[in-house]
Design an enzyme around this catalytic site. Structure first.
Site, PDB file in Angstrom:
ATOM      1  N   ASP A  10       0.859  -1.181   0.000  1.00  0.00           N
ATOM      2  CA  ASP A  10       0.000   0.000   0.000  1.00  0.00           C
ATOM      3  C   ASP A  10       0.896   1.233   0.000  1.00  0.00           C
ATOM      4  OD1 ASP A  10      -1.928  -1.904   0.280  1.00  0.00           O
ATOM      5  OD2 ASP A  10      -2.837  -1.073   2.093  1.00  0.00           O
ATOM      6  N   ASP A 127     -15.896  -3.905  -1.470  1.00  0.00           N
ATOM      7  CA  ASP A 127     -15.384  -3.444  -0.178  1.00  0.00           C
ATOM      8  C   ASP A 127     -16.537  -3.371   0.812  1.00  0.00           C
ATOM      9  OD1 ASP A 127     -12.844  -3.170  -1.356  1.00  0.00           O
ATOM     10  OD2 ASP A 127     -13.397  -1.209  -2.137  1.00  0.00           O
TER      11      ASP A 127
END
Length: 240
Positions: A10, A127
């Site tokens: 990330d 998500d």
């Protein structure tokens, strides 16, 4: 189908970070994305990258780093984070990305039809928090259940990432999940911390898992995760 492990990188402000439950004010910095890509590439041929700056701004901000990883490290890449327009997606594929992951714009069916007709490997990110879909950097709640979103979108893609937001970056392990998908490629993300988590996800029917914080904090090594993946892959849970 082979059960796959995807180490996660990330990126925020040019560095590898992990957020707690996706909150950008709860961040831990780990270092240079290129170094981690090199390290992971010793064990896997494909990594998972999230452009966190892109996820929060609505447009990818770190494709220069991603291009360097692809060119210099030679590893295959799937990437998500801010891919909400055609040009951003095209640029990602132009630099050698294998799978662009879209979340927010996946709910725009005309847009999804266009990009899936033009690009191979488009992946949809589901998500989830409390069973509902969240978009725009996991900030906005949609009035749509995860299962319903899947049913709507499976006509266009056969590859999904299923993220449990409240587990992401927590090392709390996985939550109970009942399989609602068919034979699509379904990859889990969120809270994976132990070999047992990987085994349970394979038993549910996932085809792979994204592991981030557990690798950086050392609760599981990439070598160990791959050994577990190899053993569960032989049992072929996903086709049962």
């Amino acid at each position: 189908m082979k059960f796959r492990i995807y180490p996660a990188i990330d990126i925020m402000d040019g560095k590898v970070v992990r957020l707690y439950k996706g909150k950008k004010d709860e961040v831990k910095v780990y270092g240079d994305p290129l170094k981690f890509a090199e390290k992971f590439s010793e064990y896997v041929d494909k990594i998972h990258i999230v452009d966190l700056d892109g996820a929060f701004s609505g447009k990818p901000q770190n494709l220069d780093i991603v291009e360097k990883i692809i060119r210099d490290v030679g590893v295959r890449v799937q990437i998500g984070g801010g891919f909400r327009d055609y040009e951003s997606i095209k640029k990602a594929y132009d630099i050698g990305v294998e799978n662009v992951i879209i979340g927010t714009k996946a709910l725009d069916i005309s847009f999804l039809e266009r990009i899936t007709s033009e690009f191979e490997g488009i992946t949809v990110s589901l998500d989830s928090k409390g069973g509902k879909i969240f978009t725009k950097g996991w900030i906005e709640e949609e009035s749509l259940l995860v299962e319903d979103a899947y049913k709507m979108l499976r006509k266009f893609v056969n590859r999904f990432v299923y993220t449990v937001i409240d587990r992401d970056g927590t090392l709390l392990g996985i939550e109970k999940i009942k399989r609602f998908w068919g034979d699509e490629e379904f990859i889990y993300a969120g809270g994976v911390a132990t070999p047992t988590d990987i085994i349970q996800l394979a038993e549910i029917g996932f085809s792979g898992v994204i592991i981030g914080k557990a690798l950086y904090e050392g609760t599981i090594s990439l070598e160990e995760a791959l050994e577990v993946a190899k053993s569960v892959g032989k049992k072929n849970y996903s086709s049962s």
